[in-house]
Enzyme design. Structure first.
Site, PDB file in Angstrom:
ATOM      1  CB  CYS A  33      -0.906   0.010   1.232  1.00 50.98           C
ATOM      2  SG  CYS A  33       0.103  -0.044   2.720  1.00 50.98           S
ATOM      3  CB  CYS A 102      -1.533  -3.535   8.153  1.00 54.24           C
ATOM      4  SG  CYS A 102      -2.806  -3.265   6.909  1.00 54.24           S
TER       5      CYS A 102
END
Ligand code: FES
Length: 123
Positions: A33, A102
């Site tokens: 990301c 993440c």
């Protein structure tokens, strides 16, 4: 979608900022990301004496960064560098599958800070 623990660490992240005169610095970006994290550590007697983070990222990135500081503080470097993304997710009572990536930031950031410390003491 998120556990209560994730939300709690997201709302009240622990150990935010930067340690003074860090012994090791880890800076990592998430290839998925583009979010970023910086982790700084103080080392004494081969243990993590202090640790702080700055994360430019999503809520899960902030919660996992916060959690890794709690898991790592006081630990010998050899143990701290073994903390995996799964350990962090477990300590947070789980992460949604699409948010597991993440937790890479926190795990890699800490390993990089430890590697940075080791490269400096060798010089
Ligand atoms: Fe980037 Fe979570 S979406 S770290």
């Amino acid at each position: 979608m998120y556990s209560e623990k994730v939300m709690e660490h997201f709302r009240n992240p622990r150990n935010v900022g930067e340690v003074k005169k860090p012994d090791g610095i880890g800076e990592v970006g998430n290839p998925v990301c583009g979010d970023m994290m910086r982790i700084t550590i103080k080392v004494k007697d081969d243990k993590i004496k202090d640790i702080k983070f700055k994360t430019l990222g999503c809520g899960a990135a902030i919660a996992t960064s916060s959690m890794i500081t709690e898991l790592a503080i006081g630990k010998p470097l050899k143990e701290a560098e073994k903390i995996s993304r799964q350990d962090i997710a477990d300590a947070l009572d789980g992460l949604p599958a699409q948010k597991m990536h993440c937790s890479v930031l926190a795990a890699d950031g800490l390993r990089e800070a430890i590697a940075d410390y080791r490269s400096k003491i060798k010089k």
